[in-house]
Design a protein around this motif. Structure first.
Motif, mmCIF file in Angstrom:
data_model
loop_
_atom_site.group_PDB
_atom_site.id
_atom_site.type_symbol
_atom_site.label_atom_id
_atom_site.label_comp_id
_atom_site.label_asym_id
_atom_site.label_seq_id
_atom_site.Cartn_x
_atom_site.Cartn_y
_atom_site.Cartn_z
ATOM 1 N N VAL A 97 103.668 53.852 15.585
ATOM 2 C CA VAL A 97 103.150 52.907 15.755
ATOM 3 C C VAL A 97 102.019 54.027 17.236
ATOM 4 O O VAL A 97 101.404 53.559 17.574
ATOM 5 C CB VAL A 97 104.596 52.122 16.766
ATOM 6 C CG1 VAL A 97 104.270 51.817 18.358
ATOM 7 C CG2 VAL A 97 104.974 51.133 16.319
ATOM 8 N N SER A 98 103.341 55.089 17.522
ATOM 9 C CA SER A 98 102.321 55.841 18.685
ATOM 10 C C SER A 98 101.295 56.442 17.897
ATOM 11 O O SER A 98 100.069 56.661 18.528
ATOM 12 C CB SER A 98 103.399 57.384 19.023
ATOM 13 O OG SER A 98 103.809 58.089 17.617
ATOM 14 N N ARG A 123 98.226 54.039 18.127
ATOM 15 C CA ARG A 123 98.104 53.537 19.389
ATOM 16 C C ARG A 123 96.441 54.635 19.841
ATOM 17 O O ARG A 123 95.631 54.539 20.697
ATOM 18 C CB ARG A 123 99.012 53.832 20.653
ATOM 19 C CG ARG A 123 99.439 52.185 20.753
ATOM 20 C CD ARG A 123 100.855 52.725 21.377
ATOM 21 N NE ARG A 123 102.048 51.140 21.170
ATOM 22 C CZ ARG A 123 102.537 51.265 21.803
ATOM 23 N NH1 ARG A 123 103.096 52.459 22.407
ATOM 24 N NH2 ARG A 123 103.217 49.903 21.836
ATOM 25 N N GLN A 124 97.274 55.887 19.261
ATOM 26 C CA GLN A 124 96.516 57.139 19.929
ATOM 27 C C GLN A 124 94.839 56.573 18.223
ATOM 28 O O GLN A 124 93.433 57.404 18.687
ATOM 29 C CB GLN A 124 96.894 58.786 19.093
ATOM 30 C CG GLN A 124 97.791 58.551 19.926
ATOM 31 C CD GLN A 124 98.683 59.952 19.632
ATOM 32 O OE1 GLN A 124 98.471 60.051 18.370
ATOM 33 N NE2 GLN A 124 99.600 61.158 20.197
ATOM 34 N N ASP A 166 93.249 53.652 17.412
ATOM 35 C CA ASP A 166 93.070 53.151 17.991
ATOM 36 C C ASP A 166 92.198 53.253 18.892
ATOM 37 O O ASP A 166 90.930 53.112 19.422
ATOM 38 C CB ASP A 166 93.781 51.859 17.979
ATOM 39 C CG ASP A 166 94.046 50.872 17.233
ATOM 40 O OD1 ASP A 166 93.700 51.341 16.184
ATOM 41 O OD2 ASP A 166 95.762 50.255 17.560
ATOM 42 N N GLU A 167 92.700 54.569 20.086
ATOM 43 C CA GLU A 167 92.279 54.365 21.009
ATOM 44 C C GLU A 167 90.823 56.108 20.833
ATOM 45 O O GLU A 167 89.682 56.182 21.054
ATOM 46 C CB GLU A 167 92.682 55.772 21.895
ATOM 47 C CG GLU A 167 93.988 54.999 22.757
ATOM 48 C CD GLU A 167 95.136 55.344 23.397
ATOM 49 O OE1 GLU A 167 95.011 56.950 23.770
ATOM 50 O OE2 GLU A 167 95.711 55.114 24.403
#
Length: 115
Positions: free
Chosen positions: A78-79, A82-83, A85-86
């Motif tokens: 998940v982390s 997120r990274q 996607d950023e």
């Protein structure tokens, strides 16, 4: 040194976005597998606690390991997602800025001649 051609940088950004999209898709698959592992481990633990199907202590220990491993894998992916996607968002913003820096002109609609 000469300044890099913006079209080359746009091409590089598109390659990076494609690579990051593959990483994001792989993370989504691992997230799904982690959720399945957590659910399967919890179900096996419940079956073991209730004493169904004659399972023993090994099954209980395995189910706890499956749940904990699933939780760790879920959090990590998940982390990472997120990274990723950023990073995709930043690359797309840079690509958009480069494209908008071009002096584009509107081409008038003209009938095309068929040869």
């Amino acid at each position: 040194m000469t300044e890099a051609d913006p079209t080359d940088e746009i091409s590089d950004l598109e390659d990076r976005i494609a690579a990051l999209a593959e990483i994001a898709e792989r993370c989504r698959k691992y997230i799904l597998a982690s959720k399945i592992a957590i659910g399967g481990g919890a179900a096996l633990l419940l079956i073991t606690i209730l004493g169904l199907f004659g399972t023993g202590q090994t099954a209980a220990l395995g189910s706890v390991a499956l749940v904990l491993g699933g939780i760790v894998s879920l959090g990590s992916n998940v982390s990472t997602l997120r990274q990723t996607d950023e990073a995709i968002g930043a690359a797309e913003a840079r690509r958009s800025a480069l494209i908008s820096s071009f002096d584009l002109r509107v081409v008038a609609d003209t009938p095309m001649k068929l040869v």
